[in-house]
Design a protein around this motif. Sequence first.
Motif, PDB file in Angstrom:
ATOM      1  N   MET A  40       6.667 134.707 110.778  1.00  0.00           N
ATOM      2  CA  MET A  40       6.969 133.281 110.679  1.00  0.00           C
ATOM      3  C   MET A  40       7.097 132.886 109.214  1.00  0.00           C
ATOM      4  O   MET A  40       6.150 133.074 108.452  1.00  0.00           O
ATOM      5  CB  MET A  40       5.847 132.490 111.343  1.00  0.00           C
ATOM      6  CG  MET A  40       6.298 131.168 111.873  1.00  0.00           C
ATOM      7  SD  MET A  40       5.127 130.525 113.071  1.00  0.00           S
ATOM      8  CE  MET A  40       3.810 130.004 112.042  1.00  0.00           C
ATOM      9  N   ARG A  41       8.263 132.361 108.853  1.00  0.00           N
ATOM     10  CA  ARG A  41       8.468 132.053 107.439  1.00  0.00           C
ATOM     11  C   ARG A  41       8.062 130.615 107.120  1.00  0.00           C
ATOM     12  O   ARG A  41       8.213 129.720 107.945  1.00  0.00           O
ATOM     13  CB  ARG A  41       9.928 132.290 107.075  1.00  0.00           C
ATOM     14  CG  ARG A  41      10.303 133.779 107.238  1.00  0.00           C
ATOM     15  CD  ARG A  41      11.254 134.217 106.197  1.00  0.00           C
ATOM     16  NE  ARG A  41      12.622 133.767 106.469  1.00  0.00           N
ATOM     17  CZ  ARG A  41      13.643 134.003 105.632  1.00  0.00           C
ATOM     18  NH1 ARG A  41      13.423 134.638 104.492  1.00  0.00           N
ATOM     19  NH2 ARG A  41      14.847 133.595 105.928  1.00  0.00           N
ATOM     20  N   GLU A  42       7.523 130.419 105.927  1.00  0.00           N
ATOM     21  CA  GLU A  42       7.066 129.099 105.475  1.00  0.00           C
ATOM     22  C   GLU A  42       7.662 128.815 104.097  1.00  0.00           C
ATOM     23  O   GLU A  42       8.018 129.745 103.376  1.00  0.00           O
ATOM     24  CB  GLU A  42       5.534 129.094 105.259  1.00  0.00           C
ATOM     25  CG  GLU A  42       4.725 129.762 106.319  1.00  0.00           C
ATOM     26  CD  GLU A  42       4.119 128.763 107.259  1.00  0.00           C
ATOM     27  OE1 GLU A  42       4.381 127.546 107.063  1.00  0.00           O
ATOM     28  OE2 GLU A  42       3.409 129.177 108.178  1.00  0.00           O
ATOM     29  N   ILE A  43       7.674 127.519 103.757  1.00  0.00           N
ATOM     30  CA  ILE A  43       7.971 127.192 102.359  1.00  0.00           C
ATOM     31  C   ILE A  43       6.641 127.268 101.620  1.00  0.00           C
ATOM     32  O   ILE A  43       5.742 126.470 101.865  1.00  0.00           O
ATOM     33  CB  ILE A  43       8.570 125.779 102.210  1.00  0.00           C
ATOM     34  CG1 ILE A  43       9.852 125.666 103.050  1.00  0.00           C
ATOM     35  CG2 ILE A  43       8.840 125.459 100.745  1.00  0.00           C
ATOM     36  CD1 ILE A  43      10.459 124.276 103.063  1.00  0.00           C
ATOM     37  N   LEU A  44       6.529 128.258 100.763  1.00  0.00           N
ATOM     38  CA  LEU A  44       5.258 128.450 100.046  1.00  0.00           C
ATOM     39  C   LEU A  44       5.390 127.912  98.626  1.00  0.00           C
ATOM     40  O   LEU A  44       6.463 127.993  98.016  1.00  0.00           O
ATOM     41  CB  LEU A  44       4.897 129.934 100.026  1.00  0.00           C
ATOM     42  CG  LEU A  44       4.664 130.531 101.431  1.00  0.00           C
ATOM     43  CD1 LEU A  44       4.655 132.046 101.372  1.00  0.00           C
ATOM     44  CD2 LEU A  44       3.375 129.997 102.030  1.00  0.00           C
ATOM     45  N   VAL A  45       4.306 127.369  98.133  1.00  0.00           N
ATOM     46  CA  VAL A  45       4.328 126.742  96.817  1.00  0.00           C
ATOM     47  C   VAL A  45       3.495 127.570  95.846  1.00  0.00           C
ATOM     48  O   VAL A  45       2.377 127.945  96.160  1.00  0.00           O
ATOM     49  CB  VAL A  45       3.745 125.312  96.890  1.00  0.00           C
ATOM     50  CG1 VAL A  45       3.855 124.623  95.534  1.00  0.00           C
ATOM     51  CG2 VAL A  45       4.466 124.499  97.961  1.00  0.00           C
ATOM     52  N   ARG A  46       4.100 127.839  94.694  1.00  0.00           N
ATOM     53  CA  ARG A  46       3.315 128.462  93.623  1.00  0.00           C
ATOM     54  C   ARG A  46       3.228 127.427  92.502  1.00  0.00           C
ATOM     55  O   ARG A  46       4.088 127.414  91.591  1.00  0.00           O
ATOM     56  CB  ARG A  46       3.996 129.759  93.164  1.00  0.00           C
ATOM     57  CG  ARG A  46       4.025 130.787  94.295  1.00  0.00           C
ATOM     58  CD  ARG A  46       4.480 132.136  93.824  1.00  0.00           C
ATOM     59  NE  ARG A  46       5.923 132.170  93.595  1.00  0.00           N
ATOM     60  CZ  ARG A  46       6.600 133.276  93.238  1.00  0.00           C
ATOM     61  NH1 ARG A  46       5.952 134.406  93.072  1.00  0.00           N
ATOM     62  NH2 ARG A  46       7.899 133.228  93.054  1.00  0.00           N
ATOM     63  N   PRO A  47       2.238 126.541  92.615  1.00  0.00           N
ATOM     64  CA  PRO A  47       2.223 125.348  91.742  1.00  0.00           C
ATOM     65  C   PRO A  47       2.178 125.701  90.259  1.00  0.00           C
ATOM     66  O   PRO A  47       2.654 124.931  89.433  1.00  0.00           O
ATOM     67  CB  PRO A  47       0.957 124.602  92.186  1.00  0.00           C
ATOM     68  CG  PRO A  47       0.134 125.603  92.931  1.00  0.00           C
ATOM     69  CD  PRO A  47       1.092 126.596  93.507  1.00  0.00           C
ATOM     70  N   GLU A  48       1.627 126.872  89.934  1.00  0.00           N
ATOM     71  CA  GLU A  48       1.535 127.226  88.517  1.00  0.00           C
ATOM     72  C   GLU A  48       2.923 127.399  87.876  1.00  0.00           C
ATOM     73  O   GLU A  48       3.068 127.336  86.662  1.00  0.00           O
ATOM     74  CB  GLU A  48       0.666 128.484  88.331  1.00  0.00           C
ATOM     75  CG  GLU A  48       1.257 129.791  88.844  1.00  0.00           C
ATOM     76  CD  GLU A  48       1.092 130.029  90.349  1.00  0.00           C
ATOM     77  OE1 GLU A  48       0.652 129.093  91.064  1.00  0.00           O
ATOM     78  OE2 GLU A  48       1.407 131.147  90.821  1.00  0.00           O
ATOM     79  N   ARG A  49       3.956 127.574  88.714  1.00  0.00           N
ATOM     80  CA  ARG A  49       5.310 127.760  88.172  1.00  0.00           C
ATOM     81  C   ARG A  49       6.107 126.467  88.069  1.00  0.00           C
ATOM     82  O   ARG A  49       7.183 126.449  87.479  1.00  0.00           O
ATOM     83  CB  ARG A  49       6.095 128.715  89.079  1.00  0.00           C
ATOM     84  CG  ARG A  49       5.613 130.133  89.001  1.00  0.00           C
ATOM     85  CD  ARG A  49       6.339 130.951  90.030  1.00  0.00           C
ATOM     86  NE  ARG A  49       6.057 132.368  89.835  1.00  0.00           N
ATOM     87  CZ  ARG A  49       6.978 133.283  89.524  1.00  0.00           C
ATOM     88  NH1 ARG A  49       8.234 132.923  89.427  1.00  0.00           N
ATOM     89  NH2 ARG A  49       6.656 134.527  89.345  1.00  0.00           N
ATOM     90  N   CYS A  50       5.639 125.409  88.689  1.00  0.00           N
ATOM     91  CA  CYS A  50       6.433 124.170  88.733  1.00  0.00           C
ATOM     92  C   CYS A  50       6.480 123.518  87.362  1.00  0.00           C
ATOM     93  O   CYS A  50       5.464 123.368  86.696  1.00  0.00           O
ATOM     94  CB  CYS A  50       5.831 123.197  89.748  1.00  0.00           C
ATOM     95  SG  CYS A  50       6.708 121.615  89.786  1.00  0.00           S
ATOM     96  N   MET A  51       7.699 123.153  86.933  1.00  0.00           N
ATOM     97  CA  MET A  51       7.792 122.469  85.642  1.00  0.00           C
ATOM     98  C   MET A  51       8.241 121.022  85.829  1.00  0.00           C
ATOM     99  O   MET A  51       8.594 120.350  84.873  1.00  0.00           O
ATOM    100  CB  MET A  51       8.700 123.239  84.698  1.00  0.00           C
ATOM    101  CG  MET A  51      10.009 123.628  85.319  1.00  0.00           C
ATOM    102  SD  MET A  51      10.992 124.555  84.168  1.00  0.00           S
ATOM    103  CE  MET A  51      12.594 124.370  84.892  1.00  0.00           C
TER     104      MET A  51
END
Lengths: 167, 664, 145
Positions: A1-12
């Motif tokens: 099952m695929r999800e939208i995963l967040v890697r917050p450390e990369r968000c600019m």
Amino acid sequence: MREILVRPERCMGCRSCEIACAVEHSRSRDLFGALSEMPQRRLYVEHVPEYSLAVPILCRHCEDAPCVAVCPTGALTQDALTGVVRHNRDICIGCWTCASVCTYGVIGRDRRARVAIKCDRCPDLDVPACVNACPTRALIYGEVEELSEARRAASALKLARGVAASR
Amino acid sequence: MISRIPTVCPYCAVGCGFYLTRSGMEYMQDHPVNEGSLCPKGNAALDVLNHVERLRYPMMRVGGDWIRVSWGEALDRIAEEMDRALRERGPKSIAFLGSAKCTNEENYLFQKLARLMGTNSIDNSARRCHSPTIIALRRILGTPAMTNPITDLALSDCILVFGSNLAENHPVVARWILRAKDRGAAVIVADPRVTPTAWLADLHLQLNPGTDIALINGMINVILREGLESRSFIKDRTKGFEELDVSDYTPERVSSITGLSAGDIVRAARLYARARASAIVYCMGITQHSCGTDNVTACANLALVCGQIGRPGSGILPLRGQNNVQGACDMGALADFYPGWRSVDDPMAIDELRRLWNAGTLPLGRGLTADMMPDADLRFLHVMGEDIVNSDPTVSRRREKLRRGFMVVQDIFMTDTAKLADLVLPAAAWAEKEGTFTSTERRVQWISRAREPPGEARPDLWILAEVAARLGFELPSDPEEALAEINQAVPAYRGISRSNAGARGGIIWPCPHPDHPGTPVLHTERFSTPEGRARITPVHHTPLERGSPEHPMILLTGRVVLHYNSGSMTMRSEGLVKRDPESHVDVHPEDAEQLGVADGDAVVVETEWGRARARARVTPRQKRGTLFMPFHFPETNMIASELLDRKSLMPELKVAACRIWRGE
Amino acid sequence: MMAKIYLDPERCIGCRACELACEREHGHPRISVGTVSDLAAVPLYCHQCDVAPCVAICYTGSLRQDGDMVKFDSDLCTLCGLCLVACPFGAIELDSKIQRCDLCGSGTPVCVMTCPAEALVLEDLDTVTRSTRGRAAGLLAARLR
């Protein structure tokens, strides 16, 4: 099952995801057309001033989704296979109980139809528009296991480097 | 007339403000504590004021009947009976019960009258809520009161709630705890029951009843082992730390005593000790035990070891019960303290009052507490606004003995206590008189007269002054004059006046002079003990030896949100009674199944002290092996324990071994 | 957008102050607090739905959508009770008249004013969801630092 995963450390905090989302959910499906349609957000890049950080906040399509549980009309349902929480505008009564219980605050109000508006994970696309648009890959579309695997591989690499250096 | 008059809620000790209007009430959004909000009881406060059953005339018992008498007759009779008792049997034969519902001025004059008559036998309901707090915190910190205001909780990073169901009993306090949670604070609730307060918890410690000391010592054990204590605070601000030995209280051993997981004990200790500002909030789950004073001591030890006291958001907050229970105690309406927390055993301290009162001698040594009064062969008992028969189990069982002497009750309703009296006097309720109330956070607030008392009802202050005049003493009948005398008698109230206590939100004592802004946080620089240091005092867990084959379960008592104490007020409020009409006993579903008890069944609960009937309520809120009954209904008090905490004479009202069966 | 009453279910302590306040104000409570197995409490009240079932079912037009609120005109009402059935929250009652929330006319409704836990707020939806998102983002950001 695929999800939208967040890697917050990369968000600019560039908000490309917000724009892509608006375009995808516009009738014209292009940027200028979308602008004239006064698009409404379905995902939100939140700025946290105390930490000078931006964090994308979007529907998690929770496994045991509170919004689905409380919806009095059955307008919100969860697909058993994909886990996607879907919203049926035709039977939504705009009571906003879902918005009250959502721990992420990602259920909005459609200005014209006066009913709920939320992430539908772009049913017409293989990969959701926001994920496609993210330049730093802070948003990824995959399985939780894949993300964990990647994280494990990264830490194994780190450890191996250390061991190698100490030899 | 002004269209709305500010007042203070007559129920619990939070001290919420609201306005009285000609026909009803309005919310007071700029009150510092409640910001306009009110709990259900506060919303129903007017039901009491306007109730048809309010006492309207003085009434004398003649045979089995009550006859209406004039104030003159009634007051003459009181003076006559008191005088006769004194002449025939001396001051040991008279006693007084003050009220945590009456103003500071009334309690001050009431205890003064008692003491001028030569007795320290004056008590108030604080005996049954926070007498252990009074004894322990006075000894350890120097001041027996909350160290920080309620609103300070919003500044805490960790809030440890011990034995307090504040969400039901002090709902407005929950507001400030939620504000702290909004900032990311951790909330730990130690309570055997899953109360609405436990709903707010990040960590709920569902401990076995009566194991608080073990839990706290276990937390201190973890803190010392991990070096989380505040060395500098211990060195500079306390003494007695060397004697504190908690090495036996390992998390594993404490786990077996409390029934909690060792990991939860460690987690609680770390959260409390590491937070920038931690607060301990406690209530009657700590105090109403035969080890109540030790329980409070343990709480204080924990705070002192971590240096979590004397700063904003960091302190010890005993939540008191009644709107003026803090004040009634500050005023010395207690068998062991004169005004200003002067011990009855300290002749030097009392001498100041002797000079102030122009008295020949004043009595020394502890007088009778409420529990002792029925057996004391009294000739005269004067009760001001307390329904002792419904609030004190010991007195309740011996109620007939109260009738041996002459008994006067002044109250707003014909309570069960008043029904035993020889003379009943109609008193003015809170909004029908003037004076000051001191809330749990030491906030002194002046209330104005907003209504006329019904019939011939009179303020308690007027009644006391009239009685005193007939005995040859002059007491002020004007609250401002009485407050001026309190300024002299109680150091913490020296600067309190109608103008500063009457301002929005009043003023928080100590207030040493009229221009002083009040002192919200205590012990910031030094403690108020004689040596200026807090006294860490080792205490140890002693097992509750209550269980027996006949009584295998433990009965817990407490309050529910819609009722208040003995119920003399809330049971007269239609809106509250219809929502919570009858006594019930909470049973865990698995216990219920084993006992063959279903929800709604009529059951009998038996303890060593008696039997009570109630309706079963099967609920997962309850801990297995325990029952819960609210004490607003007379049934509960009839089976509560008479065991006493020897240090404070607090009865062990919180727990009793019991059994339960289905039946009428 | 106009403000409505929103609930933060995490805050409700089940004290029923809102019921008592509403009853005092209107003579009949139009909000009621339900507890779930004694482990959570939820006030049930009129949500002033944006596409309200009570309006859809009302054949006399006494219930009508007015801006962001559902308004009621008792002169047109025949007390048929269909709206009671249609309301998914059971927030309409019928004694001698229709009892339903009118947000206390103007100003802050008494249930919101009295709530000790600030579980009920009078806000517009955007403000409510923005503060929820802010909280979620804050928690994430705190972990990153």
